[in-house]
Design a protein around this motif. Structure first.
Motif, PDB file in Angstrom:
ATOM      1  N   THR A 149       4.815  15.106   0.087  1.00 42.25           N
ATOM      2  CA  THR A 149       4.336  14.722  -1.121  1.00 42.25           C
ATOM      3  C   THR A 149       5.064  13.567  -1.585  1.00 42.25           C
ATOM      4  O   THR A 149       6.359  13.698  -1.632  1.00 42.25           O
ATOM      5  CB  THR A 149       4.291  15.872  -2.098  1.00 42.25           C
ATOM      6  OG1 THR A 149       3.391  16.976  -1.906  1.00 42.25           O
ATOM      7  CG2 THR A 149       3.738  15.383  -3.751  1.00 42.25           C
ATOM      8  N   VAL A 150       4.530  12.435  -2.057  1.00 40.64           N
ATOM      9  CA  VAL A 150       5.305  11.364  -2.366  1.00 40.64           C
ATOM     10  C   VAL A 150       4.896  10.976  -3.863  1.00 40.64           C
ATOM     11  O   VAL A 150       3.620  11.037  -4.050  1.00 40.64           O
ATOM     12  CB  VAL A 150       5.166  10.119  -1.447  1.00 40.64           C
ATOM     13  CG1 VAL A 150       5.953   8.784  -1.804  1.00 40.64           C
ATOM     14  CG2 VAL A 150       5.362  10.360  -0.009  1.00 40.64           C
ATOM     15  N   HIS A 151       5.938  10.654  -4.805  1.00 42.62           N
ATOM     16  CA  HIS A 151       5.383  10.018  -6.051  1.00 42.62           C
ATOM     17  C   HIS A 151       6.071   8.703  -6.001  1.00 42.62           C
ATOM     18  O   HIS A 151       7.160   8.312  -5.374  1.00 42.62           O
ATOM     19  CB  HIS A 151       6.385  10.691  -6.989  1.00 42.62           C
ATOM     20  CG  HIS A 151       5.675  12.365  -7.391  1.00 42.62           C
ATOM     21  ND1 HIS A 151       4.922  12.465  -8.604  1.00 42.62           N
ATOM     22  CD2 HIS A 151       5.491  13.416  -6.490  1.00 42.62           C
ATOM     23  CE1 HIS A 151       4.343  13.680  -8.439  1.00 42.62           C
ATOM     24  NE2 HIS A 151       4.731  14.143  -7.493  1.00 42.62           N
TER      25      HIS A 151
ATOM     26  N   PRO B 266      -3.378   1.958  -8.394  1.00 43.22           N
ATOM     27  CA  PRO B 266      -1.843   2.251  -7.944  1.00 43.22           C
ATOM     28  C   PRO B 266      -1.998   3.839  -7.877  1.00 43.22           C
ATOM     29  O   PRO B 266      -2.456   4.493  -8.751  1.00 43.22           O
ATOM     30  CB  PRO B 266      -1.232   1.770  -8.891  1.00 43.22           C
ATOM     31  CG  PRO B 266      -1.698   1.380 -10.073  1.00 43.22           C
ATOM     32  CD  PRO B 266      -3.310   0.976  -9.693  1.00 43.22           C
ATOM     33  N   THR B 267      -1.359   4.426  -6.678  1.00 50.73           N
ATOM     34  CA  THR B 267      -1.151   5.698  -6.476  1.00 50.73           C
ATOM     35  C   THR B 267      -0.058   6.306  -7.362  1.00 50.73           C
ATOM     36  O   THR B 267       1.145   5.827  -7.154  1.00 50.73           O
ATOM     37  CB  THR B 267      -0.877   6.043  -5.133  1.00 50.73           C
ATOM     38  OG1 THR B 267      -2.084   5.467  -4.456  1.00 50.73           O
ATOM     39  CG2 THR B 267      -0.732   7.573  -4.806  1.00 50.73           C
ATOM     40  N   ILE B 268      -0.257   7.282  -8.139  1.00 52.18           N
ATOM     41  CA  ILE B 268       0.685   8.228  -8.780  1.00 52.18           C
ATOM     42  C   ILE B 268       1.408   9.045  -7.777  1.00 52.18           C
ATOM     43  O   ILE B 268       2.737   9.208  -7.842  1.00 52.18           O
ATOM     44  CB  ILE B 268       0.186   8.840  -9.988  1.00 52.18           C
ATOM     45  CG1 ILE B 268      -0.719   8.001 -11.031  1.00 52.18           C
ATOM     46  CG2 ILE B 268       1.230   9.544 -10.677  1.00 52.18           C
ATOM     47  CD1 ILE B 268       0.133   6.822 -11.529  1.00 52.18           C
ATOM     48  N   ASP B 269       0.554   9.772  -7.058  1.00 54.33           N
ATOM     49  CA  ASP B 269       1.338  10.785  -6.115  1.00 54.33           C
ATOM     50  C   ASP B 269       0.294  10.729  -5.051  1.00 54.33           C
ATOM     51  O   ASP B 269      -0.925  10.835  -5.140  1.00 54.33           O
ATOM     52  CB  ASP B 269       1.741  11.909  -6.693  1.00 54.33           C
ATOM     53  CG  ASP B 269       0.489  12.897  -7.375  1.00 54.33           C
ATOM     54  OD1 ASP B 269       0.014  13.545  -6.224  1.00 54.33           O
ATOM     55  OD2 ASP B 269       0.358  13.149  -8.361  1.00 54.33           O
TER      56      ASP B 269
ATOM     57  N   ASN C 180       0.855  -1.355  -0.096  1.00 51.90           N
ATOM     58  CA  ASN C 180      -0.001   0.212   0.022  1.00 51.90           C
ATOM     59  C   ASN C 180       0.986   1.372   0.028  1.00 51.90           C
ATOM     60  O   ASN C 180       2.001   1.224   0.701  1.00 51.90           O
ATOM     61  CB  ASN C 180      -0.835  -0.014   1.284  1.00 51.90           C
ATOM     62  CG  ASN C 180      -1.637   1.173   1.538  1.00 51.90           C
ATOM     63  OD1 ASN C 180      -1.081   2.006   2.477  1.00 51.90           O
ATOM     64  ND2 ASN C 180      -2.617   1.688   0.956  1.00 51.90           N
ATOM     65  N   GLY C 181       0.554   2.231  -0.684  1.00 52.06           N
ATOM     66  CA  GLY C 181       1.124   3.421  -0.948  1.00 52.06           C
ATOM     67  C   GLY C 181       1.501   4.166   0.361  1.00 52.06           C
ATOM     68  O   GLY C 181       2.412   4.956   0.659  1.00 52.06           O
TER      69      GLY C 181
ATOM     70  N   LEU D 243      11.910   3.583  -6.571  1.00 53.81           N
ATOM     71  CA  LEU D 243      10.719   3.294  -6.115  1.00 53.81           C
ATOM     72  C   LEU D 243       9.691   4.347  -5.396  1.00 53.81           C
ATOM     73  O   LEU D 243       8.652   4.328  -5.631  1.00 53.81           O
ATOM     74  CB  LEU D 243      10.882   2.504  -4.702  1.00 53.81           C
ATOM     75  CG  LEU D 243      11.517   1.240  -4.917  1.00 53.81           C
ATOM     76  CD1 LEU D 243      11.900   0.294  -3.646  1.00 53.81           C
ATOM     77  CD2 LEU D 243      11.047   0.121  -6.212  1.00 53.81           C
ATOM     78  N   ALA D 244      10.531   5.581  -4.981  1.00 49.25           N
ATOM     79  CA  ALA D 244       9.464   6.525  -4.479  1.00 49.25           C
ATOM     80  C   ALA D 244      10.404   7.804  -4.092  1.00 49.25           C
ATOM     81  O   ALA D 244      11.654   7.695  -3.895  1.00 49.25           O
ATOM     82  CB  ALA D 244       8.958   6.062  -2.905  1.00 49.25           C
TER      83      ALA D 244
END
Length: 281
Positions: free
Chosen positions: A85-87, A224-227, A58-59, A124-125
């Motif tokens: 903020t996470v990408h 899936p989360t982009i950001d 999970n993001g 990855l992030a």
């Protein structure tokens, strides 16, 4: 829907000498998000399938690991997370990943911190966050009252037969929704009670089912989360207590949808805003 209740649970103030900063509780959430320091801003984190959704973790859990590494590197507990903020360029695989943290700037009142999570050459992030203490604001208002939904007591146990391992890590009680609209939400808490801190709030901001599930008749899909961006809006930490999340999406096109979230404590305190862009696959 916008009513607060005088009988709701109240939390002690952050300055209460009996509750200034929680000790490490040793819960599964703490163990699974704690980074191992390697020196020179490097940390090692580990992913296992207990937090898996479909093709990866999970993001929100990825973000929580980054928050803990950032906090460790900044080493300034008087400055709490205010925004992150996470990408997510790629899904982590089971096993270890590296996190490189940099304090980009630390001024008199605010610190800007970045983090980069990798698995070898695989990115990855990427994250950037702001940490600070409180400021003397010139205006105060609250136009985000908590919906009139009380937490169940006790919170329900997670389903042992939940198809996704991630769902077995949370206690969840649906409480919000709007017929025909992509709006959903309810009360959330980790399986093992622990104080509400920045890492847990960030994880909860991405823990609920995607709001568009409501308009697909409950038919699930990969999202899936982009950001993901989370703004912390309350002094932390707070004692262990359930959190009410409300999540809504207003637009889906070309396989993308946005989702806005708000998280409240039982006493009506707004804990966080969140916003993410995700895919509907």
């Amino acid at each position: 829907m916008n009513e607060q209740h005088a009988g709701d649970i109240r939390s002690p103030p952050l300055t209460d000498p009996a509750f200034v900063r929680p000790a490490v509780t040793g819960t599964s959430f703490d163990r699974d998000t704690s980074p191992e320091p390697l020196g020179d801003g490097r940390y090692r984190v580990r992913f296992d399938r207990r937090w898996w959704i479909v093709r990866g973790p999970n993001g929100g859990i990825v973000a929580a690991k980054l928050v803990r590494a950032m906090e460790a590197e900044l080493a300034a507990p008087e400055r709490q997370l205010r925004s992150i903020t996470v990408h997510y360029p790629a899904a982590p695989r089971e096993g270890d990943a590296d996190v490189q943290v940099a304090v980009e700037r630390s001024g008199r009142s605010m610190s800007t911190v970045s983090a980069r999570m990798t698995d070898g050459e695989r990115l990855l992030a990427l994250a950037i966050a702001a940490f600070s203490g409180p400021y003397e604001g010139v205006v105060t208002y609250d136009d985000a009252p908590r919906p009139a939904a009380d937490p169940p007591d006790p919170m329900p146990e997670p389903r042992a037969d939940a198809p996704m391992p991630f769902a077995r890590q949370w206690r969840m009680a649906p409480a919000l929704g709007e017929h025909g609209h992509a709006v959903s939400g309810g009360w959330m808490a980790p399986v093992e009670p622990r104080p509400l801190d920045a890492a847990l709030i960030v994880a909860l901001a991405d823990a609920w089912i995607p709001a568009p599930f409501v308009v697909t008749g409950g038919k699930p899909f990969a999202a899936p989360t982009i950001d993901l961006t989370v703004h912390i809006r309350s002094a932390l930490p707070r004692p262990p207590q359930p959190v009410l999340g409300e999540f809504r999406s207003t637009f889906a096109r070309d396989g993308f949808f946005e989702e806005d979230g708000r998280l409240w404590a039982p006493d009506g305190t707004l804990l966080a805003h969140s916003r993410q862009l995700a895919l509907a696959l």
